[in-house]
Design a protein around this motif. Structure first.
Motif, PDB file in Angstrom:
ATOM      1  N   LYS A  43      46.417  28.211  42.951  1.00 11.32           N
ATOM      2  CA  LYS A  43      45.431  29.176  42.491  1.00 11.32           C
ATOM      3  C   LYS A  43      46.100  30.233  41.610  1.00 11.32           C
ATOM      4  CE  LYS A  43      41.931  27.606  44.990  1.00 11.32           C
ATOM      5  NZ  LYS A  43      40.684  27.065  44.382  1.00 11.32           N
ATOM      6  N   VAL A  44      45.393  30.631  40.538  1.00  7.55           N
ATOM      7  CA  VAL A  44      45.905  31.624  39.594  1.00  7.55           C
ATOM      8  C   VAL A  44      45.224  32.955  39.853  1.00  7.55           C
ATOM      9  CG1 VAL A  44      46.116  32.288  37.171  1.00  7.55           C
ATOM     10  CG2 VAL A  44      46.424  29.885  37.847  1.00  7.55           C
ATOM     11  N   ILE A  45      46.020  33.959  40.162  1.00 12.06           N
ATOM     12  CA  ILE A  45      45.518  35.320  40.416  1.00 12.06           C
ATOM     13  C   ILE A  45      46.038  36.212  39.303  1.00 12.06           C
ATOM     14  CG2 ILE A  45      45.523  37.284  42.023  1.00 12.06           C
ATOM     15  CD1 ILE A  45      46.530  33.885  43.338  1.00 12.06           C
ATOM     16  N   ALA A  46      45.158  36.721  38.476  1.00  6.19           N
ATOM     17  CA  ALA A  46      45.545  37.587  37.365  1.00  6.19           C
ATOM     18  C   ALA A  46      45.336  39.041  37.765  1.00  6.19           C
ATOM     19  CB  ALA A  46      44.724  37.262  36.119  1.00  6.19           C
ATOM     20  N   VAL A  47      46.392  39.837  37.702  1.00  3.84           N
ATOM     21  CA  VAL A  47      46.288  41.271  37.961  1.00  3.84           C
ATOM     22  C   VAL A  47      46.080  41.925  36.603  1.00  3.84           C
ATOM     23  CG1 VAL A  47      47.338  43.298  39.008  1.00  3.84           C
ATOM     24  CG2 VAL A  47      47.787  41.024  39.953  1.00  3.84           C
ATOM     25  N   TYR A  48      44.866  42.414  36.386  1.00  2.00           N
ATOM     26  CA  TYR A  48      44.424  42.786  35.041  1.00  2.00           C
ATOM     27  C   TYR A  48      43.718  44.134  35.056  1.00  2.00           C
ATOM     28  CZ  TYR A  48      41.163  43.100  31.157  1.00  2.00           C
ATOM     29  OH  TYR A  48      40.431  43.572  30.088  1.00  2.00           O
ATOM     30  N   SER A  49      43.925  44.900  33.999  1.00  3.60           N
ATOM     31  CA  SER A  49      43.199  46.150  33.804  1.00  3.60           C
ATOM     32  C   SER A  49      43.040  46.407  32.311  1.00  3.60           C
ATOM     33  CB  SER A  49      43.935  47.320  34.454  1.00  3.60           C
ATOM     34  OG  SER A  49      43.291  48.552  34.156  1.00  3.60           O
ATOM     35  N   MET A  50      41.920  46.944  31.926  1.00  3.63           N
ATOM     36  CA  MET A  50      41.750  47.326  30.526  1.00  3.63           C
ATOM     37  C   MET A  50      42.673  48.470  30.143  1.00  3.63           C
ATOM     38  SD  MET A  50      37.696  47.143  29.502  1.00  3.63           S
ATOM     39  CE  MET A  50      38.020  48.025  27.963  1.00  3.63           C
ATOM     40  N   LYS A  51      43.017  49.317  31.112  1.00  2.97           N
ATOM     41  CA  LYS A  51      43.835  50.495  30.847  1.00  2.97           C
ATOM     42  C   LYS A  51      45.186  50.370  31.554  1.00  2.97           C
ATOM     43  CE  LYS A  51      41.741  54.513  30.853  1.00  2.97           C
ATOM     44  NZ  LYS A  51      41.668  54.795  29.411  1.00  2.97           N
ATOM     45  N   ARG A  71      39.868  32.644  31.078  1.00  8.06           N
ATOM     46  CA  ARG A  71      39.664  31.196  31.152  1.00  8.06           C
ATOM     47  C   ARG A  71      40.563  30.548  32.195  1.00  8.06           C
ATOM     48  NH1 ARG A  71      39.451  32.017  25.470  1.00  8.06           N
ATOM     49  NH2 ARG A  71      37.380  31.513  24.609  1.00  8.06           N
ATOM     50  N   ALA A  72      41.746  31.135  32.385  1.00  3.79           N
ATOM     51  CA  ALA A  72      42.756  30.489  33.224  1.00  3.79           C
ATOM     52  C   ALA A  72      42.692  30.895  34.691  1.00  3.79           C
ATOM     53  CB  ALA A  72      44.144  30.803  32.670  1.00  3.79           C
ATOM     54  N   ALA A  73      42.205  32.090  34.988  1.00  2.00           N
ATOM     55  CA  ALA A  73      42.332  32.656  36.335  1.00  2.00           C
ATOM     56  C   ALA A  73      41.248  32.152  37.286  1.00  2.00           C
ATOM     57  CB  ALA A  73      42.281  34.174  36.262  1.00  2.00           C
ATOM     58  N   ASP A  74      41.641  31.995  38.540  1.00  2.40           N
ATOM     59  CA  ASP A  74      40.668  31.766  39.608  1.00  2.40           C
ATOM     60  C   ASP A  74      40.141  33.089  40.152  1.00  2.40           C
ATOM     61  OD1 ASP A  74      40.895  28.779  40.034  1.00  2.40           O
ATOM     62  OD2 ASP A  74      42.989  29.366  40.273  1.00  2.40           O
ATOM     63  N   GLY A 126      28.594  31.405  34.083  1.00  2.00           N
ATOM     64  CA  GLY A 126      28.889  30.885  35.410  1.00  2.00           C
ATOM     65  C   GLY A 126      30.317  30.418  35.593  1.00  2.00           C
ATOM     66  N   LYS A 127      31.115  30.400  34.515  1.00  3.12           N
ATOM     67  CA  LYS A 127      32.500  29.950  34.599  1.00  3.12           C
ATOM     68  C   LYS A 127      33.479  31.112  34.706  1.00  3.12           C
ATOM     69  CE  LYS A 127      31.657  25.696  31.991  1.00  3.12           C
ATOM     70  NZ  LYS A 127      32.066  24.886  30.801  1.00  3.12           N
ATOM     71  N   ALA A 128      32.987  32.306  34.944  1.00  3.69           N
ATOM     72  CA  ALA A 128      33.851  33.479  35.050  1.00  3.69           C
ATOM     73  C   ALA A 128      34.603  33.457  36.374  1.00  3.69           C
ATOM     74  CB  ALA A 128      33.026  34.756  34.939  1.00  3.69           C
ATOM     75  N   PRO A 129      35.830  33.974  36.390  1.00  4.67           N
ATOM     76  CA  PRO A 129      36.566  34.057  37.653  1.00  4.67           C
ATOM     77  C   PRO A 129      35.975  35.120  38.565  1.00  4.67           C
ATOM     78  CG  PRO A 129      37.762  35.189  35.915  1.00  4.67           C
ATOM     79  CD  PRO A 129      36.594  34.518  35.252  1.00  4.67           C
ATOM     80  N   GLY A 130      36.316  35.057  39.838  1.00  5.93           N
ATOM     81  CA  GLY A 130      35.927  36.119  40.752  1.00  5.93           C
ATOM     82  C   GLY A 130      36.651  37.409  40.406  1.00  5.93           C
ATOM     83  N   ILE A 131      36.055  38.542  40.766  1.00 12.09           N
ATOM     84  CA  ILE A 131      36.645  39.847  40.479  1.00 12.09           C
ATOM     85  C   ILE A 131      36.830  40.607  41.789  1.00 12.09           C
ATOM     86  CG2 ILE A 131      36.349  42.066  39.323  1.00 12.09           C
ATOM     87  CD1 ILE A 131      34.687  40.712  37.220  1.00 12.09           C
ATOM     88  N   LEU A 132      38.052  41.080  42.005  1.00 10.05           N
ATOM     89  CA  LEU A 132      38.353  41.927  43.159  1.00 10.05           C
ATOM     90  C   LEU A 132      38.801  43.291  42.643  1.00 10.05           C
ATOM     91  CD1 LEU A 132      38.862  42.562  46.124  1.00 10.05           C
ATOM     92  CD2 LEU A 132      41.065  41.374  45.948  1.00 10.05           C
ATOM     93  N   LEU A 145      40.495  35.637  51.068  1.00 12.10           N
ATOM     94  CA  LEU A 145      39.108  35.369  51.428  1.00 12.10           C
ATOM     95  C   LEU A 145      38.330  34.862  50.220  1.00 12.10           C
ATOM     96  CD1 LEU A 145      37.028  35.636  53.766  1.00 12.10           C
ATOM     97  CD2 LEU A 145      36.480  37.895  52.861  1.00 12.10           C
ATOM     98  N   MET A 146      38.531  35.510  49.071  1.00 17.03           N
ATOM     99  CA  MET A 146      37.811  35.102  47.859  1.00 17.03           C
ATOM    100  C   MET A 146      38.305  33.764  47.318  1.00 17.03           C
ATOM    101  SD  MET A 146      37.353  38.780  45.923  1.00 17.03           S
ATOM    102  CE  MET A 146      36.253  38.140  44.653  1.00 17.03           C
ATOM    103  N   LEU A 147      39.578  33.472  47.559  1.00 15.11           N
ATOM    104  CA  LEU A 147      40.114  32.180  47.125  1.00 15.11           C
ATOM    105  C   LEU A 147      39.738  31.050  48.072  1.00 15.11           C
ATOM    106  CD1 LEU A 147      43.650  33.362  46.003  1.00 15.11           C
ATOM    107  CD2 LEU A 147      41.836  32.510  44.490  1.00 15.11           C
ATOM    108  N   GLY A 148      39.217  31.430  49.245  1.00 15.22           N
ATOM    109  CA  GLY A 148      38.671  30.430  50.145  1.00 15.22           C
ATOM    110  C   GLY A 148      39.646  29.808  51.109  1.00 15.22           C
ATOM    111  N   SER A 149      40.851  30.393  51.250  1.00 16.62           N
ATOM    112  CA  SER A 149      41.827  29.770  52.136  1.00 16.62           C
ATOM    113  C   SER A 149      41.627  30.179  53.591  1.00 16.62           C
ATOM    114  CB  SER A 149      43.246  30.143  51.707  1.00 16.62           C
ATOM    115  OG  SER A 149      43.514  31.490  52.008  1.00 16.62           O
TER     116      SER A 149
END
Length: 256
Positions: free
Chosen positions: A3-11, A135-138, A167-173, A237-241
Protein backbone atom coordinates in the motif's frame (compact mmCIF):
# COMPACT_ATOMS: atom_id res chain seq x y z
CA UNK A 1 1.03 -5.55 -3.52
CA UNK A 2 2.10 -2.98 -0.94
CA UNK A 3 0.00 0.00 0.00
CA UNK A 4 1.17 3.53 -0.88
CA UNK A 5 0.70 6.19 1.80
CA UNK A 6 1.47 9.72 0.61
CA UNK A 7 2.15 12.33 3.30
CA UNK A 8 1.03 15.44 1.47
CA UNK A 9 0.20 19.08 2.15
CA UNK A 10 -0.44 22.04 -0.09
CA UNK A 11 1.59 24.18 2.32
CA UNK A 12 5.04 23.63 3.81
CA UNK A 13 6.03 24.02 7.44
CA UNK A 14 3.36 21.69 8.80
CA UNK A 15 5.53 18.86 10.15
CA UNK A 16 5.11 16.76 7.03
CA UNK A 17 8.53 15.09 6.90
CA UNK A 18 8.69 14.27 10.61
CA UNK A 19 5.24 12.69 10.34
CA UNK A 20 6.31 10.68 7.29
CA UNK A 21 9.38 9.36 9.14
CA UNK A 22 7.39 8.45 12.24
CA UNK A 23 4.71 6.68 10.22
CA UNK A 24 7.25 4.70 8.20
CA UNK A 25 9.09 3.68 11.38
CA UNK A 26 5.78 2.71 12.99
CA UNK A 27 4.83 0.48 10.07
CA UNK A 28 8.28 -1.12 10.14
CA UNK A 29 8.33 -1.90 13.87
CA UNK A 30 4.88 -3.49 13.53
CA UNK A 31 6.51 -6.05 11.24
CA UNK A 32 5.66 -4.57 7.86
CA UNK A 33 8.46 -4.29 5.35
CA UNK A 34 8.47 -0.56 4.66
CA UNK A 35 10.06 1.85 2.19
CA UNK A 36 10.07 5.60 2.72
CA UNK A 37 10.60 7.52 -0.51
CA UNK A 38 11.36 11.23 -0.23
CA UNK A 39 10.50 13.25 -3.36
CA UNK A 40 10.73 16.63 -1.62
CA UNK A 41 13.92 18.41 -2.74
CA UNK A 42 14.64 19.56 0.83
CA UNK A 43 15.72 16.00 1.63
CA UNK A 44 14.53 16.14 5.23
CA UNK A 45 13.78 12.43 5.54
CA UNK A 46 17.38 11.26 5.10
CA UNK A 47 18.54 13.89 7.58
CA UNK A 48 15.99 12.83 10.19
CA UNK A 49 17.09 9.22 9.76
CA UNK A 50 20.77 10.09 10.08
CA UNK A 51 21.56 9.37 6.44
CA UNK A 52 21.95 12.81 4.93
CA UNK A 53 24.47 11.54 2.36
CA UNK A 54 22.23 8.78 1.02
CA UNK A 55 21.00 10.60 -2.10
CA UNK A 56 23.12 11.13 -5.19
CA UNK A 57 21.31 12.95 -7.96
CA UNK A 58 17.87 11.71 -6.92
CA UNK A 59 16.50 13.17 -10.15
CA UNK A 60 18.06 10.24 -12.05
CA UNK A 61 15.43 7.94 -10.54
CA UNK A 62 12.85 9.57 -12.81
CA UNK A 63 14.82 8.93 -16.01
CA UNK A 64 12.88 6.73 -18.41
CA UNK A 65 15.16 3.71 -18.16
CA UNK A 66 16.03 4.06 -14.47
CA UNK A 67 15.21 1.42 -11.88
CA UNK A 68 14.21 3.10 -8.60
CA UNK A 69 15.28 -0.02 -6.71
CA UNK A 70 18.89 0.93 -7.46
CA UNK A 71 18.49 3.99 -5.21
CA UNK A 72 17.23 2.07 -2.16
CA UNK A 73 19.44 2.07 0.91
CA UNK A 74 18.82 0.34 4.25
CA UNK A 75 18.33 2.45 7.38
CA UNK A 76 19.44 1.74 10.93
CA UNK A 77 16.08 0.09 11.63
CA UNK A 78 15.06 -3.40 10.48
CA UNK A 79 12.31 -3.55 7.87
CA UNK A 80 12.78 0.14 6.97
CA UNK A 81 14.45 1.18 3.70
CA UNK A 82 14.95 4.61 2.18
CA UNK A 83 15.05 6.38 -1.15
CA UNK A 84 16.48 9.78 -0.32
CA UNK A 85 15.92 13.16 -1.95
CA UNK A 86 18.28 16.00 -2.74
CA UNK A 87 18.24 19.38 -4.45
CA UNK A 88 18.35 17.79 -7.90
CA UNK A 89 14.57 17.32 -7.45
CA UNK A 90 13.91 21.06 -7.14
CA UNK A 91 12.76 21.29 -10.77
CA UNK A 92 10.95 17.95 -10.83
CA UNK A 93 7.63 19.63 -11.61
CA UNK A 94 8.94 21.11 -14.86
CA UNK A 95 11.19 18.13 -15.63
CA UNK A 96 8.15 15.84 -15.68
CA UNK A 97 5.80 18.32 -17.34
CA UNK A 98 5.95 16.47 -20.67
CA UNK A 99 6.25 13.01 -19.15
CA UNK A 100 3.46 10.49 -18.92
CA UNK A 101 1.04 11.42 -16.11
CA UNK A 102 1.35 7.96 -14.55
CA UNK A 103 5.16 7.92 -14.34
CA UNK A 104 5.28 7.99 -10.53
CA UNK A 105 2.54 5.37 -10.29
CA UNK A 106 4.52 2.99 -12.50
CA UNK A 107 7.69 3.51 -10.48
CA UNK A 108 5.82 2.76 -7.26
CA UNK A 109 4.20 -0.30 -8.79
CA UNK A 110 7.65 -1.63 -9.67
CA UNK A 111 8.63 -1.36 -5.99
CA UNK A 112 5.35 -2.47 -4.46
CA UNK A 113 5.84 -6.26 -4.61
CA UNK A 114 8.83 -5.99 -2.25
CA UNK A 115 7.12 -3.89 0.43
CA UNK A 116 3.99 -3.98 2.58
CA UNK A 117 3.98 -0.17 2.95
CA UNK A 118 5.54 2.59 0.87
CA UNK A 119 5.45 6.01 2.52
CA UNK A 120 6.04 8.95 0.17
CA UNK A 121 7.12 12.31 1.57
CA UNK A 122 5.68 14.68 -1.01
CA UNK A 123 6.67 18.22 -1.97
CA UNK A 124 4.11 20.90 -1.05
CA UNK A 125 1.89 22.44 -3.71
CA UNK A 126 -0.92 21.48 -6.05
CA UNK A 127 0.16 20.78 -9.61
CA UNK A 128 1.49 18.11 -11.90
CA UNK A 129 3.49 16.25 -9.27
CA UNK A 130 0.61 16.20 -6.82
CA UNK A 131 -1.67 14.85 -9.56
CA UNK A 132 0.80 12.01 -10.10
CA UNK A 133 0.80 11.40 -6.35
CA UNK A 134 -3.00 11.33 -6.27
CA UNK A 135 -3.00 8.68 -9.03
CA UNK A 136 -0.48 6.52 -7.21
CA UNK A 137 -1.54 6.68 -3.55
CA UNK A 138 -3.92 4.41 -1.70
CA UNK A 139 -4.12 6.92 1.16
CA UNK A 140 -3.28 10.60 1.56
CA UNK A 141 -2.20 11.61 5.05
CA UNK A 142 -2.64 15.39 5.12
CA UNK A 143 -1.08 17.32 8.03
CA UNK A 144 -2.79 20.66 8.66
CA UNK A 145 -2.20 23.53 11.03
CA UNK A 146 -5.33 24.18 13.15
CA UNK A 147 -6.20 27.44 11.38
CA UNK A 148 -8.93 28.56 8.95
CA UNK A 149 -6.61 28.93 5.96
CA UNK A 150 -5.35 25.39 6.45
CA UNK A 151 -8.94 24.10 6.54
CA UNK A 152 -9.49 25.94 3.28
CA UNK A 153 -6.54 24.19 1.60
CA UNK A 154 -7.99 20.81 2.63
CA UNK A 155 -11.30 21.77 1.01
CA UNK A 156 -9.42 22.79 -2.13
CA UNK A 157 -7.66 19.42 -2.28
CA UNK A 158 -10.95 17.57 -1.79
CA UNK A 159 -12.63 19.64 -4.52
CA UNK A 160 -9.70 19.02 -6.87
CA UNK A 161 -9.81 15.28 -6.24
CA UNK A 162 -13.57 15.16 -6.76
CA UNK A 163 -13.26 17.03 -10.06
CA UNK A 164 -10.18 15.26 -11.41
CA UNK A 165 -10.29 11.78 -9.88
CA UNK A 166 -13.92 11.20 -8.96
CA UNK A 167 -14.47 7.69 -7.63
CA UNK A 168 -10.79 6.83 -8.19
CA UNK A 169 -9.49 9.30 -5.60
CA UNK A 170 -7.42 7.96 -2.70
CA UNK A 171 -8.70 8.08 0.85
CA UNK A 172 -7.84 11.20 2.86
CA UNK A 173 -6.74 11.21 6.49
CA UNK A 174 -6.46 14.79 7.81
CA UNK A 175 -4.07 15.20 10.74
CA UNK A 176 -4.06 18.36 12.84
CA UNK A 177 -0.41 19.25 13.35
CA UNK A 178 1.49 21.51 15.76
CA UNK A 179 -1.56 21.83 18.00
CA UNK A 180 -1.16 24.26 20.91
CA UNK A 181 -4.09 23.69 23.24
CA UNK A 182 -3.35 26.97 25.03
CA UNK A 183 -4.79 28.70 21.97
CA UNK A 184 -8.56 28.95 21.84
CA UNK A 185 -8.70 28.60 18.06
CA UNK A 186 -6.62 25.44 18.16
CA UNK A 187 -8.89 23.93 20.82
CA UNK A 188 -12.00 24.86 18.87
CA UNK A 189 -10.76 23.26 15.66
CA UNK A 190 -9.64 20.08 17.47
CA UNK A 191 -13.01 19.83 19.21
CA UNK A 192 -14.89 20.38 15.95
CA UNK A 193 -13.03 17.46 14.32
CA UNK A 194 -12.94 14.75 17.01
CA UNK A 195 -12.20 12.01 14.47
CA UNK A 196 -9.01 13.68 13.22
CA UNK A 197 -5.76 12.76 14.93
CA UNK A 198 -4.10 15.80 16.55
CA UNK A 199 -0.34 16.02 17.04
CA UNK A 200 0.80 18.53 19.67
CA UNK A 201 3.38 21.24 19.11
CA UNK A 202 6.06 19.44 21.11
CA UNK A 203 9.77 19.94 21.58
CA UNK A 204 10.38 16.18 21.31
CA UNK A 205 9.34 16.32 17.64
CA UNK A 206 11.85 19.09 17.02
CA UNK A 207 14.47 16.92 18.75
CA UNK A 208 14.19 14.39 15.92
CA UNK A 209 16.60 16.64 14.03
CA UNK A 210 19.11 16.47 16.86
CA UNK A 211 18.71 12.77 17.58
CA UNK A 212 18.37 11.91 13.89
CA UNK A 213 15.96 9.19 14.84
CA UNK A 214 12.20 8.54 14.84
CA UNK A 215 10.24 9.70 17.85
CA UNK A 216 9.62 6.19 19.18
CA UNK A 217 13.36 5.67 19.65
CA UNK A 218 13.77 8.34 22.33
CA UNK A 219 10.30 9.58 23.38
CA UNK A 220 8.15 6.48 23.10
CA UNK A 221 5.88 7.39 26.01
CA UNK A 222 5.39 11.05 25.10
CA UNK A 223 2.06 12.65 24.21
CA UNK A 224 3.44 13.27 20.72
CA UNK A 225 4.16 9.56 20.28
CA UNK A 226 0.65 8.68 21.43
CA UNK A 227 -0.63 11.05 18.76
CA UNK A 228 1.52 9.38 16.11
CA UNK A 229 0.15 5.99 17.19
CA UNK A 230 -3.30 7.49 16.68
CA UNK A 231 -2.39 8.38 13.08
CA UNK A 232 -0.98 4.90 12.51
CA UNK A 233 -4.15 3.32 13.86
CA UNK A 234 -6.38 5.41 11.64
CA UNK A 235 -4.18 4.81 8.60
CA UNK A 236 -4.29 1.05 9.09
CA UNK A 237 -8.03 1.18 9.61
CA UNK A 238 -8.49 3.09 6.35
CA UNK A 239 -6.15 0.74 4.51
CA UNK A 240 -8.28 -2.14 5.72
CA UNK A 241 -5.68 -4.23 7.50
CA UNK A 242 -7.26 -4.03 10.95
CA UNK A 243 -3.89 -4.42 12.67
CA UNK A 244 -4.62 -1.84 15.33
CA UNK A 245 -7.63 -1.94 17.64
CA UNK A 246 -8.97 1.61 17.45
CA UNK A 247 -10.91 2.37 20.61
CA UNK A 248 -11.38 6.08 21.25
CA UNK A 249 -10.52 7.42 24.71
CA UNK A 250 -9.99 10.86 26.16
CA UNK A 251 -6.25 10.43 25.68
CA UNK A 252 -6.39 9.10 22.12
CA UNK A 253 -6.78 5.75 20.41
CA UNK A 254 -5.84 2.51 22.13
CA UNK A 255 -3.44 0.29 20.20
CA UNK A 256 -4.23 -3.39 20.45
Amino acid sequence: MGKVIAVYSMKGGVGKSSLAVNLAHGFAVSGKRTLIWDIDAQGAVAFLLGQAGAAAKAKKIFARDADPADAIVPTNWPELDLIAADLSLRHLESDLADDKPKRLKKLLESLSPDYDRIVVDCPPGLGGISDQIFRAADLLVVPLLPAPLAMRTLDQVKDHLAAERGGKAPGILPVLSMVDRRKAMHREIVESHPDWPAIPHASVIEQMGQKQAPLAEFAGKSAAMLAVDNVLARAELMLGSGVWLTQATDEGWVKG
